[in-house]
Design a protein around this motif. Structure first.
Motif, mmCIF file in Angstrom:
data_model
loop_
_atom_site.group_PDB
_atom_site.id
_atom_site.type_symbol
_atom_site.label_atom_id
_atom_site.label_comp_id
_atom_site.label_asym_id
_atom_site.label_seq_id
_atom_site.Cartn_x
_atom_site.Cartn_y
_atom_site.Cartn_z
ATOM 1 N N ASP A 1 0.834 -1.209 0.000
ATOM 2 C CA ASP A 1 0.000 0.000 0.000
ATOM 3 C C ASP A 1 0.867 1.257 0.000
ATOM 4 O O ASP A 1 1.816 1.360 0.783
ATOM 5 N N ASP B 1 -0.148 5.284 0.228
ATOM 6 C CA ASP B 1 -1.275 6.214 0.361
ATOM 7 C C ASP B 1 -0.985 7.181 1.492
ATOM 8 O O ASP B 1 0.062 7.120 2.127
ATOM 9 N N THR B 2 -1.946 8.082 1.755
ATOM 10 C CA THR B 2 -1.695 9.128 2.759
ATOM 11 C C THR B 2 -1.905 8.621 4.191
ATOM 12 O O THR B 2 -1.716 9.373 5.128
ATOM 13 N N ASN C 1 4.140 -0.953 -6.206
ATOM 14 C CA ASN C 1 3.799 0.370 -5.681
ATOM 15 C C ASN C 1 2.285 0.546 -5.864
ATOM 16 O O ASN C 1 1.824 0.937 -6.931
ATOM 17 N N PRO D 1 -1.563 1.879 -4.969
ATOM 18 C CA PRO D 1 -2.408 2.893 -4.322
ATOM 19 C C PRO D 1 -3.719 2.304 -3.802
ATOM 20 O O PRO D 1 -4.766 2.452 -4.430
ATOM 21 N N GLU E 1 -5.788 3.211 -1.665
ATOM 22 C CA GLU E 1 -6.883 4.160 -1.403
ATOM 23 C C GLU E 1 -7.222 4.938 -2.671
ATOM 24 O O GLU E 1 -7.871 5.976 -2.605
ATOM 25 N N ILE F 1 -6.015 7.088 -6.270
ATOM 26 C CA ILE F 1 -5.064 8.198 -6.402
ATOM 27 C C ILE F 1 -5.778 9.551 -6.333
ATOM 28 O O ILE F 1 -5.431 10.402 -5.519
ATOM 29 N N ASP G 1 -7.552 10.284 -3.050
ATOM 30 C CA ASP G 1 -6.648 10.360 -1.896
ATOM 31 C C ASP G 1 -5.518 11.343 -2.246
ATOM 32 O O ASP G 1 -4.394 10.923 -2.538
ATOM 33 N N THR H 1 -1.396 10.985 -2.845
ATOM 34 C CA THR H 1 -0.902 9.657 -3.221
ATOM 35 C C THR H 1 -0.012 9.710 -4.473
ATOM 36 O O THR H 1 0.980 8.976 -4.568
ATOM 37 N N MET I 1 3.540 7.933 -4.750
ATOM 38 C CA MET I 1 3.864 6.884 -5.726
ATOM 39 C C MET I 1 5.156 7.206 -6.465
ATOM 40 O O MET I 1 5.960 6.320 -6.760
ATOM 41 N N HIS J 1 -6.484 8.085 -13.456
ATOM 42 C CA HIS J 1 -5.700 7.174 -12.613
ATOM 43 C C HIS J 1 -4.840 6.239 -13.495
ATOM 44 O O HIS J 1 -3.632 6.107 -13.298
ATOM 45 N N CYS K 1 -0.645 6.127 -13.932
ATOM 46 C CA CYS K 1 0.167 4.918 -13.741
ATOM 47 C C CYS K 1 1.065 4.675 -14.966
ATOM 48 O O CYS K 1 2.225 4.282 -14.833
#
Ligand SMILES: [Zn+2]
Length: 423
Positions: free
Chosen positions: A129, A131-132, A159, A161, A163, A165, A168, A171, A175, A202, A206
């Protein structure tokens, strides 16, 4: 010990009298260093170490291409999961993720790795994970795990995410930091965004990371039985447009099973054209999906059999081990294969053989592993399984007799059973 010939061949390990899936009869397998250097009817060599397969099947080690080891074994310390909803799974994880330490992750994950090796797996693509809530700490833990096990098993850090991107904020930056820390694969979770537009952004983000750092992509896609979840088609088109054919994997894709036939066929054709590998993880799909259904309850598994028949590369993974999402899981790819046979009605001889490929060759293809296989010149990563055929291996569900990784015997299992009375 050994003859003149044996010394000249310098074999480190010989496995005697093994059965192979592709050849009839019994075969000796010779290993030198970390490589398979001979497969012959009879290798006239004592070697430094000799194992008797006694007619059991030898096959390449299992490849687990999707497993979460930052959160594994939280099942022993977490509060009970009362709804098993995706939201509650996330929230229980938050309670622990905030205070993860690298040491804690490595300890819990190493227990799962040890279990996986005993069950015949030597390759693990591990999602971490980012994330924030936990920052990059989970990824740091999995990278430390990778370094700890280097030279024994192959571990890749994704890597991921968890939650999403866009929903959140922060993030995306994390990443980028994750790639600099040394992540091997770019993860993704587009279906968890609030809007279709966000899911597409998203996916685009990526790809930007993957191109910048020269890495492959593995996303969790449409992990829901809502037919309106449609990120797989966008992922496929994006893969083709970016020239990423063969470098993208998508896990779950459960929504595809809920599309009408016309739309499903359009999407599956795109997936095939994009060379996307599909990881279908039956344990979690069978218990996490169809939760709003009364009867009949959908199986939650994507269109495995249809895509397999179309020639899409399907593989199958453990996903969860004793964590907030799934109360079971023992990192056992034989069990995964058995669930797949049951969940997808794959029980005819060629289907059972195909499912065995889902946890071996197909998974290796998705991860683009080099020199994988049980053939001369391949890496000496193979199991001497508990039974003589694939069907019996999956029927009996006994652990491999020997697990060989990089030419070394990594694990041995001996099953003691005693029937004390007979009529
Ligand atoms: Zn997963």
């Amino acid at each position: 010990m050994g003859t003149k010939t044996s010394r000249s061949r310098g074999l480190d390990l010989v496995v005697r009298r093994a059965r192979l899936a592709a050849k009839s009869g019994l075969w000796d397998i010779g290993v030198r260093g970390a490589t398979i250097t001979a497969i012959e009817r009879r290798i006239p060599d004592d070697a430094r170490q000799v194992i008797e397969a006694e007619g059991r099947l030898a096959a390449p080690t299992y490849v687990n291409g999707h497993v979460h080891l930052d959160k594994c074994n939280l099942g022993d310390v977490m509060r009970p999961n009362k709804t098993n909803s995706f939201q509650e799974c996330l929230e229980i994880t938050w309670e622990h993720k905030r205070t993860y330490t690298v040491e804690d992750i490595v300890e819990r994950a190493s227990r799962a790795i040890e279990e996986g090796i005993l069950n015949g797996t030597t390759v693990f693509r591990v999602f971490a994970d980012v994330d924030t809530i936990g920052g990059v700490r989970p990824l740091e833990g999995i990278i430390a795990l990778r370094e700890k096990w280097k030279g024994i098993v192959h571990i890749e850090a994704v890597n991921f995410p968890q939650e999403a991107i866009i929903r959140d904020p922060g993030t995306a930056k994390l990443m980028e930091q994750g790639m600099k820390l040394g992540a091997d694969v770019v993860g993704g979770l587009p279906w968890h965004e609030h809007l279709d537009e966000d899911a597409r952004t998203h996916v685009d983000m990526c790809f930007d990371l993957a191109k910048k750092y020269g890495k492959d992509i593995h996303m969790l896609v449409d992990d829901i039985d809502n037919p309106n979840s449609r990120s797989l088609e966008y992922l496929a088109v994006k893969t083709i447009r970016e020239g990423f054919q063969g470098r993208v994997s998508a896990s779950h894709c459960g929504a595809l099973a809920s599309y009408d036939e016309v739309h499903a066929h359009k999407v599956m054709a795109l997936v095939k054209q994009a060379g996307i590998s599909i990881s279908s993880n039956p344990h979690i799909s069978l218990v996490a999906q169809g939760r709003y259904d009364q009867e009949p309850i959908r199986r939650g598994i994507t269109r495995v059999k249809q895509m397999w028949r179309m020639g899409v590369n399907i593989f199958s993974s453990q996903d969860d081990v004793n964590d907030p999402y799934y109360p079971f899981g023992r990192n056992d790819q034989q069990e995964v294969a058995s669930f797949m046979c049951h969940g997808c009605h794959m029980t005819y001889p060629e289907e059972i053989q195909a499912v065995f490929g889902f946890v071996t060759e197909n998974a290796a293809k998705a991860l683009r592993l080099k020199n994988y296989g049980l053939a001369v010149g391949c890496r000496a990563d193979f199991n001497v399984l508990a039974a003589p055929t694939i069907r019996h291996v999956l029927r009996l569900q006994q652990p491999p007799r020997y697990v060989i990784g990089s030419g070394k015997i990594l694990a041995e299992n001996e099953l003691r059973r005693a029937l004390n009375r007979r009529p």
